[in-house]
Design a protein around this motif. Sequence first.
Motif: not given
Length: 172
Positions: A38-43, A61-72, A146-157
């Motif tokens: 996804n571009v918005n957000p890249m996950t 979770v990177e809003p308005n991102s791309n594959t190059t930015e995720l790689s970095k 999932i490690t406790e206290g992490t990944c709130p967006q994944l859990k929500k999804a």
Amino acid sequence: SFECMSNRIYENFDRDANKCIREDYWGTTDIHVGIDFNVNPMTAVVSVIENKNIYIFDEIVEPNSNTTELSKTLKSKYPKADIYVYPDPTGDKNQTNGVTGLTDLEILRRAGFTVCVPRTRYSTKDKFNTVNLALLNAKGERRVFITEGTCPQLKKAWEGYSRKPNGEPDKN
């Protein structure tokens, strides 16, 4: 308020039962990253695999991102890790990134990641079934934690993704 989603796609996910309290994965040398283009957000979700179990300990979770930015981002967060990425097979289609002129999979390969991708797309139903089986199989075994206290967006999804009355995924 108490809310209960009906027609959940990932009905086998349970925050407590799929919880892991171990937090020492940050120093590992091999990490495995699931990527959604996804571009918005890249996950992406970051995990280790031990004894056929998947331990997810981070999400990006990177809003308005791309594959190059995720790689970095991955390279800066995990500079010493050997990174295995698991993107959707559509990342190798002839559509290229406008800035680089490369496909998403080629960008990941050039970043130094090991790209693990099926040759062809598989059905949406099969994807859902595979995840549900890893979350909880018929023997009552769980293979994804999932490690406790992490990944709130994944859990929500996982808790909120549901089906429309016709059985199709509700992408809203």
